[in-house]
Design a protein around this motif. Structure first.
Motif, PDB file in Angstrom:
ATOM      1  N   GLY A  84       9.248 -13.838  31.546  1.00  0.00           N
ATOM      2  CA  GLY A  84       8.304 -13.144  30.674  1.00  0.00           C
ATOM      3  C   GLY A  84       6.866 -13.327  31.122  1.00  0.00           C
ATOM      4  O   GLY A  84       6.578 -13.564  32.301  1.00  0.00           O
ATOM      5  N   GLN A  85       5.972 -13.229  30.173  1.00  0.00           N
ATOM      6  CA  GLN A  85       4.545 -13.345  30.470  1.00  0.00           C
ATOM      7  C   GLN A  85       3.867 -14.081  29.310  1.00  0.00           C
ATOM      8  O   GLN A  85       4.341 -14.002  28.173  1.00  0.00           O
ATOM      9  N   ILE A  86       2.791 -14.802  29.638  1.00  0.00           N
ATOM     10  CA  ILE A  86       2.005 -15.467  28.592  1.00  0.00           C
ATOM     11  C   ILE A  86       0.584 -14.912  28.657  1.00  0.00           C
ATOM     12  O   ILE A  86      -0.010 -14.865  29.743  1.00  0.00           O
ATOM     13  N   LEU A  88      -3.376 -15.153  27.411  1.00  0.00           N
ATOM     14  CA  LEU A  88      -4.416 -16.004  26.807  1.00  0.00           C
ATOM     15  C   LEU A  88      -5.643 -15.116  26.608  1.00  0.00           C
ATOM     16  O   LEU A  88      -6.274 -14.699  27.585  1.00  0.00           O
ATOM     17  N   VAL A  89      -5.990 -14.836  25.361  1.00  0.00           N
ATOM     18  CA  VAL A  89      -7.097 -13.909  25.086  1.00  0.00           C
ATOM     19  C   VAL A  89      -8.434 -14.642  25.221  1.00  0.00           C
ATOM     20  O   VAL A  89      -8.677 -15.631  24.527  1.00  0.00           O
ATOM     21  N   GLY A 109      -9.084 -16.559  21.976  1.00  0.00           N
ATOM     22  CA  GLY A 109      -8.427 -17.817  21.633  1.00  0.00           C
ATOM     23  C   GLY A 109      -6.954 -17.661  21.286  1.00  0.00           C
ATOM     24  O   GLY A 109      -6.225 -18.648  21.217  1.00  0.00           O
ATOM     25  N   VAL A 111      -2.993 -16.731  21.742  1.00  0.00           N
ATOM     26  CA  VAL A 111      -2.005 -16.889  22.809  1.00  0.00           C
ATOM     27  C   VAL A 111      -0.759 -16.098  22.430  1.00  0.00           C
ATOM     28  O   VAL A 111      -0.326 -16.146  21.281  1.00  0.00           O
ATOM     29  N   ASN A 113       3.212 -15.324  23.597  1.00  0.00           N
ATOM     30  CA  ASN A 113       4.352 -15.629  24.446  1.00  0.00           C
ATOM     31  C   ASN A 113       5.269 -14.407  24.452  1.00  0.00           C
ATOM     32  O   ASN A 113       5.839 -14.055  23.422  1.00  0.00           O
ATOM     33  N   ILE A 114       5.364 -13.735  25.587  1.00  0.00           N
ATOM     34  CA  ILE A 114       6.203 -12.535  25.697  1.00  0.00           C
ATOM     35  C   ILE A 114       7.507 -12.923  26.383  1.00  0.00           C
ATOM     36  O   ILE A 114       7.521 -13.206  27.584  1.00  0.00           O
ATOM     37  N   PRO A 115       8.593 -12.965  25.639  1.00  0.00           N
ATOM     38  CA  PRO A 115       9.854 -13.360  26.269  1.00  0.00           C
ATOM     39  C   PRO A 115      10.339 -12.269  27.223  1.00  0.00           C
ATOM     40  O   PRO A 115       9.970 -11.102  27.069  1.00  0.00           O
ATOM     41  N   PRO A 116      11.150 -12.625  28.198  1.00  0.00           N
ATOM     42  CA  PRO A 116      11.725 -11.587  29.066  1.00  0.00           C
ATOM     43  C   PRO A 116      12.641 -10.684  28.244  1.00  0.00           C
ATOM     44  O   PRO A 116      13.086 -11.065  27.154  1.00  0.00           O
ATOM     45  N   ILE A 135      -0.304 -14.727  32.488  1.00  0.00           N
ATOM     46  CA  ILE A 135       0.432 -15.702  33.306  1.00  0.00           C
ATOM     47  C   ILE A 135       1.850 -15.177  33.468  1.00  0.00           C
ATOM     48  O   ILE A 135       2.560 -14.986  32.478  1.00  0.00           O
ATOM     49  N   VAL A 137       5.485 -15.679  34.168  1.00  0.00           N
ATOM     50  CA  VAL A 137       6.464 -16.769  34.230  1.00  0.00           C
ATOM     51  C   VAL A 137       7.364 -16.533  35.442  1.00  0.00           C
ATOM     52  O   VAL A 137       7.991 -15.481  35.542  1.00  0.00           O
ATOM     53  N   PRO A 138       7.374 -17.510  36.372  1.00  0.00           N
ATOM     54  CA  PRO A 138       8.150 -17.297  37.606  1.00  0.00           C
ATOM     55  C   PRO A 138       9.643 -17.134  37.323  1.00  0.00           C
ATOM     56  O   PRO A 138      10.176 -17.731  36.397  1.00  0.00           O
TER      57      PRO A 138
END
Lengths: 159, 159
Positions: A84-86, A88-89, A109, A111, A113-116, A135, A137-138
């Motif tokens: 997924g992707q994270i 940070l605003v 401020g 955050v 969390n976007i799950p795959p 970000i 996520v690898p």
């Protein structure tokens, strides 16, 4: 004698202006994006409505990018497969929405969390620029599937 | 009549102060850490000289933490095994140093890519708080090896 009073008041007003302009400049440097705007995001423009700007922060160990959206700019619905992707605003205000859910309003401020495997979009609000670090996520064989636009009708309904 | 001039000047000075205090308040809200200070970093205190504060931003897909150092605070020399770390500086000024190299001065907007297996430390400068986001590069069986302090002698030499 009155003229001296006027001079005093004029000096006062000038000081007030200098003070506030100084303050504006100081706060102005803060409202600029923390990590820089980068270049017009040409490569992904077909998946965005409006202009976005991309500044890679690092791609050495994994991908971390700074993305800036002009007001009303948003990306299409899309799905990250694998990892997924994270988000940070860092500046401005915008939205994150997952398919079938209410849009979440975002500000500096926040955050996300976007799950795959989750269909979603993100972008600026109507009256504000919006910047987030993304970000990635690898994952092995990760990919992004780009889908339909967020229509003006959907977007204009957002509060 | 002179008293009126004095009143004018006093009004001017008050306006100047109001202006600058207004400016300070505006810039003050920006110089606060973007992602929040969090709690005193008690669990890692033994590996730090001075007080640091930790705010986890997410641990869902991978670890992303906001770390705030008071002036002069720094962590011990340490090595990330397996996966490295990426630092995104959001506020203040500080240092990053790899073993055998010159310290790198850091400010808001700087990005540091810390490869795995690299002995290093990071922390605040003498006269400024320092805040960075720390992105932990995922790895299987990753760990951190904590080593000796950055001595006052080493630290005080930094420019």
């Amino acid at each position: 004698m009155k003229s001296r009073v006027i001079v005093g008041i004029v000096v006062g007003v000038i000081c007030l202006l200098v003070g506030f302009i100084g303050g504006k400049i100081m706060s102005g440097t803060c409202s600029n994006s923390t990590f820089g705007k980068g270049e017009l995001n040409v490569n992904y423009a077909k998946y965005f409505k409006g202009n976005s700007y991309l500044k890679p922060l690092t791609t050495e160990q994994m991908g971390v990018f700074n993305v800036t959206f002009e007001p009303k700019c948003r990306n299409n619905w899309h799905i990250h497969h694998g990892g997924g992707q994270i988000l940070l605003v860092t500046d401005g205000s915008g939205y994150y929405q997952e398919w079938g859910k209410e849009a979440r309003k975002l500000k500096k401020g926040d955050v996300v969390n976007i799950p795959p495997e989750t269909k979603h979009w993100h972008g600026a609000s109507k009256d504000s620029w919006f910047t987030h670090v993304a970000i990635e996520v690898p994952s092995t064989n990760g990919s992004t599937e780009w889908l339909e636009e967020v229509s003006d009708e959907e977007y204009d309904k957002l509060k």
